[in-house]
Design a protein around this motif. Structure first.
Motif, PDB file in Angstrom:
ATOM      1  N   GLU A 138       1.846  19.689  76.965  1.00 42.68           N
ATOM      2  CA  GLU A 138       3.072  20.295  76.276  1.00 42.68           C
ATOM      3  C   GLU A 138       2.729  20.976  74.919  1.00 42.68           C
ATOM      4  N   CYS A 173       2.405  26.769  71.494  1.00 41.36           N
ATOM      5  CA  CYS A 173       3.182  26.144  70.383  1.00 41.36           C
ATOM      6  C   CYS A 173       3.795  27.389  69.791  1.00 41.36           C
ATOM      7  N   TYR A 185       6.787  20.836  71.218  1.00 42.06           N
ATOM      8  CA  TYR A 185       7.837  20.102  71.814  1.00 42.06           C
ATOM      9  C   TYR A 185       7.492  19.765  73.159  1.00 42.06           C
ATOM     10  N   ASP A 186       7.498  18.530  73.400  1.00 41.42           N
ATOM     11  CA  ASP A 186       7.127  17.850  74.639  1.00 41.42           C
ATOM     12  C   ASP A 186       8.401  17.352  75.322  1.00 41.42           C
ATOM     13  N   HIS A 187       8.771  18.357  76.452  1.00 42.79           N
ATOM     14  CA  HIS A 187      10.186  17.953  76.989  1.00 42.79           C
ATOM     15  C   HIS A 187      10.269  16.691  77.735  1.00 42.79           C
ATOM     16  N   GLU A 188       9.288  16.286  78.320  1.00 40.24           N
ATOM     17  CA  GLU A 188       9.082  14.897  78.933  1.00 40.24           C
ATOM     18  C   GLU A 188       9.420  13.746  78.204  1.00 40.24           C
ATOM     19  N   HIS A 189       8.598  13.886  77.009  1.00 39.96           N
ATOM     20  CA  HIS A 189       8.465  12.532  76.331  1.00 39.96           C
ATOM     21  C   HIS A 189       9.707  12.770  74.931  1.00 39.96           C
ATOM     22  N   LYS A 190      10.321  14.024  75.090  1.00 44.85           N
ATOM     23  CA  LYS A 190      11.324  14.376  73.895  1.00 44.85           C
ATOM     24  C   LYS A 190      10.688  13.947  72.324  1.00 44.85           C
ATOM     25  N   GLN A 201       9.366  16.263  68.970  1.00 43.43           N
ATOM     26  CA  GLN A 201       8.915  17.393  68.424  1.00 43.43           C
ATOM     27  C   GLN A 201       7.999  17.213  67.284  1.00 43.43           C
ATOM     28  N   TYR A 240      11.465  12.165  67.207  1.00 42.91           N
ATOM     29  CA  TYR A 240      11.701  11.589  68.757  1.00 42.91           C
ATOM     30  C   TYR A 240      12.819  11.256  69.065  1.00 42.91           C
ATOM     31  N   HIS A 265      17.378   8.265  67.416  1.00 44.03           N
ATOM     32  CA  HIS A 265      16.147   8.901  67.502  1.00 44.03           C
ATOM     33  C   HIS A 265      15.550   8.459  66.251  1.00 44.03           C
TER      34      HIS A 265
END
Length: 206
Positions: free
Chosen positions: A35, A39, A91-96, A98, A181, A187
């Motif tokens: 992911e 960028c 940003y990693d969508h799967e692991h939330k 940024q 996160y 968060h």
């Protein structure tokens, strides 16, 4: 690794967050399925902030730098030369997760750095720098920008070398990294500032 409480080890450990950041950046550089391989880089332009997607090509934790490749004729070059302050968003969508990086961008063109990088670039990537007009140039018809003779073929090695004149490496000297996160239980957000080779680690409110 996930604990029994279903929270990652970095959840309340700012040092592990810092390690996680660099592991993800390094993986983003070498793994096209990551992911973080692509960028978003923001520069300052005349009227609006300018934002675009780039591919993460270089990561150096020791030197606190990251970098990407671009065409020297692109608008971002003049924007960086005018104002070297840039922001980079991952940003990693799967692991939330940024990550936002702020730093100073440096334009490298036709120097030792670009020569070394160019020698290791795949032929398919070199072709991108053979477009005849500057990126962003208006056109009356749909166009790839390639010369007609290269439209659907891979040019020879000798022909690809013509693209080197347009090849540019942007090195970003990192000044700060912000981590976010997202989790249903709350968060987590942390800020890392770099001054004189020192790291200031600080929790901040999400």
């Amino acid at each position: 690794m996930v604990t029994n409480s279903n929270l990652p080890e970095h959840y309340n450990d700012i040092d592990k967050i810092y390690l996680e950041i660099w592991e993800r950046l390094v993986d983003g550089k070498k793994n096209r399925n990551s992911e973080f391989h692509q960028c978003y880089v923001a520069t300052n332009s005349d009227k609006f902030p300018a934002l675009r997607t780039v591919v993460l090509r270089h990561v150096n934790q020791e030197n606190l730098s990251i970098g990407f490749h671009t065409d020297k004729r692109s608008n971002k070059i003049n924007e960086i030369l005018e104002d070297s302050n840039v922001s980079v968003l991952f940003y990693d969508h799967e692991h939330k997760i940024q990550i936002r990086i702020n730093g100073q961008a440096e334009v490298n063109h036709n120097n030792d750095s670009t020569a070394a990088i160019w020698s290791n670039i795949r032929s398919f990537s070199k072709k991108c720098y053979l477009v005849e007009k500057a990126p962003g140039t208006q056109s009356e018809i749909p166009t790839s920008g390639y010369p007609s003779e290269f439209e659907s073929i891979l040019p020879s090695d000798a022909e690809l070398e013509g693209g080197y004149e347009n090849f540019t490496y942007i090195n970003i000297q990192i000044e700060s990294i912000e981590w976010l996160y997202l989790h249903k239980d709350g968060h987590r957000r942390a800020l890392f500032n770099f001054t004189d080779n020192n790291i200031n680690k600080q929790w901040i409110t999400p």
